[in-house]
Design a protein around this motif. Structure first.
Motif, PDB file in Angstrom:
ATOM      1  N   GLU A 178       0.727  -0.905   0.138  1.00  0.00           N
ATOM      2  CA  GLU A 178       0.061  -0.036  -0.755  1.00  0.00           C
ATOM      3  C   GLU A 178       1.145   1.241  -0.398  1.00  0.00           C
ATOM      4  OE1 GLU A 178      -3.195   0.195   2.751  1.00  0.00           O
ATOM      5  OE2 GLU A 178      -4.022  -2.041   1.860  1.00  0.00           O
ATOM      6  N   MET A 179       1.982   1.031   0.515  1.00  0.00           N
ATOM      7  CA  MET A 179       3.231   2.317   0.300  1.00  0.00           C
ATOM      8  C   MET A 179       3.388   2.414  -0.774  1.00  0.00           C
ATOM      9  SD  MET A 179       2.233   4.004   3.385  1.00  0.00           S
ATOM     10  CE  MET A 179       2.541   4.941   3.196  1.00  0.00           C
ATOM     11  N   SER A 180       3.727   1.364  -1.402  1.00  0.00           N
ATOM     12  CA  SER A 180       4.535   2.004  -2.625  1.00  0.00           C
ATOM     13  C   SER A 180       3.348   1.675  -3.225  1.00  0.00           C
ATOM     14  CB  SER A 180       4.932   0.807  -2.990  1.00  0.00           C
ATOM     15  OG  SER A 180       6.023  -0.297  -2.040  1.00  0.00           O
ATOM     16  N   GLU A 181       2.127   2.077  -3.194  1.00  0.00           N
ATOM     17  CA  GLU A 181       1.530   2.799  -4.344  1.00  0.00           C
ATOM     18  C   GLU A 181       1.892   4.099  -4.065  1.00  0.00           C
ATOM     19  OE1 GLU A 181      -2.438   0.524  -3.647  1.00  0.00           O
ATOM     20  OE2 GLU A 181      -2.009  -0.934  -4.474  1.00  0.00           O
ATOM     21  N   HIS A 182       1.671   5.324  -3.015  1.00  0.00           N
ATOM     22  CA  HIS A 182       1.830   6.394  -2.679  1.00  0.00           C
ATOM     23  C   HIS A 182       3.025   6.500  -2.823  1.00  0.00           C
ATOM     24  CE1 HIS A 182      -2.429   5.717  -2.308  1.00  0.00           C
ATOM     25  NE2 HIS A 182      -2.198   4.854  -0.786  1.00  0.00           N
ATOM     26  N   LEU A 183       4.111   6.392  -3.017  1.00  0.00           N
ATOM     27  CA  LEU A 183       5.179   7.119  -1.928  1.00  0.00           C
ATOM     28  C   LEU A 183       6.414   6.526  -3.806  1.00  0.00           C
ATOM     29  CD1 LEU A 183       6.193   5.968   1.635  1.00  0.00           C
ATOM     30  CD2 LEU A 183       5.320   8.128   0.965  1.00  0.00           C
ATOM     31  N   THR A 184       6.919   7.872  -4.022  1.00  0.00           N
ATOM     32  CA  THR A 184       8.178   7.000  -5.145  1.00  0.00           C
ATOM     33  C   THR A 184       8.738   6.631  -4.218  1.00  0.00           C
ATOM     34  OG1 THR A 184       9.100   8.821  -5.065  1.00  0.00           O
ATOM     35  CG2 THR A 184       7.071   9.240  -6.433  1.00  0.00           C
ATOM     36  N   GLY A 185       9.606   5.432  -5.265  1.00  0.00           N
ATOM     37  CA  GLY A 185      10.917   3.981  -3.861  1.00  0.00           C
ATOM     38  C   GLY A 185      10.708   3.598  -2.750  1.00  0.00           C
ATOM     39  N   GLU A 186      10.879   3.122  -2.130  1.00  0.00           N
ATOM     40  CA  GLU A 186      10.418   2.167  -0.943  1.00  0.00           C
ATOM     41  C   GLU A 186      10.450   3.083   0.414  1.00  0.00           C
ATOM     42  OE1 GLU A 186      11.817  -1.462  -1.155  1.00  0.00           O
ATOM     43  OE2 GLU A 186      11.745  -1.181  -3.444  1.00  0.00           O
TER      44      GLU A 186
END
Length: 76
Positions: free
Chosen positions: A46-54
């Motif tokens: 879910e966080m990968s969908e909202h953040l660029t990078g790791e």
């Protein structure tokens, strides 16, 4: 990573929201522990969908949140 929490302002808002949802605010710690595995399982996807990078490592974030909660709740 974690900015200081202002428990004096946050807790009354939490209590109102909990009352609205018919949840006992005194059960916060129990509910927090119960939800932690669910949050951890969904974190990277879910966080990968909202953040660029790791996204930040969940374990480090969990430790920081617990430390800040402990500190703030002791002092209030």
């Amino acid at each position: 990573m974690i900015q200081a929490l202002d428990v004096e302002n946050i807790w009354p808002v939490f209590e109102r929201k909990a009352a609205h949802k018919q949840i006992d605010p005194a059960r916060f710690a129990e509910c927090f522990e119960k939800r932690m595995p669910q949050w951890k399982a969904r974190w990277e996807v879910e966080m990968s969908e909202h953040l660029t990078g790791e996204p930040p490592a969940f374990d480090g974030l969990e430790r920081a949140v617990r430390r800040e909660l402990r500190t703030q709740l002791r002092s209030s």
